[in-house]
Design an enzyme around this catalytic site. Structure first.
Site, PDB file in Angstrom:
ATOM      1  N   GLU A   1      37.911  36.705  37.021  1.00 26.78           N
ATOM      2  CA  GLU A   1      39.249  36.135  36.940  1.00 26.78           C
ATOM      3  C   GLU A   1      39.648  35.953  35.478  1.00 26.78           C
ATOM      4  OE1 GLU A   1      39.365  33.269  40.935  1.00 26.78           O
ATOM      5  OE2 GLU A   1      39.254  32.362  38.944  1.00 26.78           O
ATOM      6  N   CYS A   2      40.792  36.480  35.102  1.00 29.86           N
ATOM      7  CA  CYS A   2      41.433  36.199  33.825  1.00 29.86           C
ATOM      8  C   CYS A   2      40.514  36.486  32.640  1.00 29.86           C
ATOM      9  CB  CYS A   2      41.961  34.759  33.800  1.00 29.86           C
ATOM     10  SG  CYS A   2      43.212  34.453  32.532  1.00 29.86           S
ATOM     11  N   ALA A   3      39.815  35.490  32.126  1.00 29.45           N
ATOM     12  CA  ALA A   3      38.896  35.721  31.017  1.00 29.45           C
ATOM     13  C   ALA A   3      37.853  36.769  31.386  1.00 29.45           C
ATOM     14  CB  ALA A   3      38.213  34.417  30.607  1.00 29.45           C
TER      15      ALA A   3
ATOM     16  N   SER B   1      41.093  40.486  37.924  1.00 25.67           N
ATOM     17  CA  SER B   1      42.536  40.309  37.787  1.00 25.67           C
ATOM     18  C   SER B   1      42.809  38.999  37.061  1.00 25.67           C
ATOM     19  CB  SER B   1      43.213  40.281  39.168  1.00 25.67           C
ATOM     20  OG  SER B   1      42.987  39.042  39.821  1.00 25.67           O
TER      21      SER B   1
END
Length: 451
Positions: A338-340, A429
């Site tokens: 996720e993200c990072a 994502s």
């Protein structure tokens, strides 16, 4: 009790974290909670109380889960907590966009039937603070139990504000003077996470606790908390949400200063699903933990640590090898990011080499913050989701990837087209998810790691 404010920046984090620390220092077991999706404040709450900071977010989970999740945190441990302090989000009635007060502090306070302590910034007002308090007392139907005045300038200023508020019949439970020496530093996504500041963060929390203890009536605040009625619900239990696999696969979760964002319930669900959850630090560890069968890389600030992450080439190579050939029979091992985590799996971040699992993806800092709740639908099967499944999550980043999605995308939501990447058994994502709302994801990831 719920610590709220008329608007962001009023000082509710200072008061809530300081109150948690002050009550803990008196020997009271404090259950810390945060309204909304924010990861950073719960880190300071954990430092203040010695217990995991937990989020209460009706959007990410559901309104029906708020009380069970609250009780799960409150009753954690052999004896449970003596009091719960819930820090609000933004202004008291600010919730999900275009959905009224849904997912606001007021919404959660009403679900918990909890008294509200309103933190009012009095730095640029005198008696007028009473008008603000009057408005919040009469607007909506929350139970306003008292006020804490923040950023008071002098004894005279305090007397003026106290008298005006108490004329309304609303008790003033504390008054904090203006202080610059205990501000928590900020950056482009808000406060600097507690895990990044180590000893400095501990010292800040101790100072906040001392300030609140000296400035607030702790006995009156405890008495207010005791007015909250009993909650008649069963605590949320991760073991009731999933079916465990017998193999006990080892799932490695990224941590350390660069990866500080995660919900405690996500790891609890993995453990309930049968996983052996272990930690690794991409800044320091040169290989994944021995026996790793699955990897979770959550959110954080890799952009602040890009040089260090890039310099740890042995781990980057090890993770890339795991994602492409680490599974049974040489297939890729399951990786959820996720993200990072998405940025770390890219080929480069701000020109610095990353893991290269997503070979043609580059990430850079962006001029604007992307922030908000997202109603998403899975547009392809992945290690956690099935095509067509709908989830509720949030975005919180100031980076962009090029391209924004792969040939096989992970999600789509109403504000944009396809998002994220599904590549083999890797899914990455910008979407953050609270798995209490999607417990099947933990079970699927664990089963994928076991086979």
């Amino acid at each position: 009790m719920v610590v709220a404010a008329p608007a962001s920046g009023s000082g509710k984090t200072t008061v809530a974290t300081g109150l948690m620390a002050a009550l803990t220092a008196r020997g009271t077991a404090v259950s810390p909670h945060k309204v909304g999706p924010d990861y950073i404040d719960p880190g300071y709450h954990a430092l203040a109380t010695g217990r995991p900071g937990r989020n209460l977010d009706p959007w990410l989970t559901s309104p029906e889960l708020i009380v069970p999740l609250f009780l799960h945190g409150f009753q954690q441990g052999p004896v449970g907590a003596g009091v719960a302090v819930v820090e609000g989000v933004m202004g008291l009635y600010d919730g999900a966009a275009e959905q009224g007060e849904f997912a606001s502090t007021a919404h959660v306070a009403k679900l918990l039937d909890a008294p509200v302590v309103l933190v009012v910034d009095a730095s640029a007002a005198g008696r007028s603070v009473a008008a603000t308090v009057h408005g919040f007392r009469t607007y909506g139907d929350i139970r306003l139990g008292g006020v804490v005045l923040n950023r008071i300038g002098s004894d005279g200023h305090e007397r003026m504000c106290r008298e005006a508020v108490e004329e309304l019949g609303v008790p003033v439970l504390g008054a904090l003077r203006r202080r610059d020496d205990i501000e928590t530093p900020s950056r482009h996504l808000g406060l600097v996470p507690a895990a990044e500041r180590s000893a400095e963060a501990v010292a800040t929390v101790e100072r906040l606790g001392a300030l609140v203890a000296a400035s607030c009536d702790l006995d009156a605040l405890m008495a207010l908390a005791r007015t909250a009625p009993d909650l008649y619900a069963e605590p949320w239990d991760p073991r009731e949400q999933v079916v465990p696999v017998p193999e006990r696969p080892r799932i490695a979760v990224a941590g350390g200063p660069a990866f500080t964002f995660g919900y405690a319930e996500n790891e609890e669900l993995l453990a309930a699903a049968g996983a052996e959850v272990v930690r690794f630090d991409p800044l320091r560890d040169e290989r994944l933990p021995d026996g790793t069968r699955g990897v979770v890389i959550g959110g954080g600030f890799p952009e602040m640590y890009a040089s260090g992450l890039s310099a740890n080439e042995p781990l980057r190579r090890d993770l890339a090898a795991f994602a492409t050939a680490g599974g049974p029979g040489g297939g890729g091992g399951p990786v959820y990011a996720e993200c990072a985590g998405l940025l770390y799996l890219a080929s480069e971040l701000d020109g610095k080499p990353m893991c290269g699992v997503l070979k043609d993806v580059t990430a850079t800092m962006a001029p604007r913050l992307t922030l908000g709740y997202r109603s998403a639908v899975a547009v392809s099967d992945s290690i956690v989701a099935r095509t067509g499944e709908r989830v509720r999550g949030h975005e919180f980043h100031r980076t962009v990837t090029e391209p924004g999605h792969g040939d096989t995308a992970a999600w789509q939501w109403t504000t944009s087209g396809p998002q994220g990447f599904v590549q083999g058994r890797c899914v990455a994502s910008y979407l953050h998810l609270h798995w209490a709302g999607e417990p099947a994801f933990a079970e699927r990831l664990t089963r994928g790691a076991a086979t």
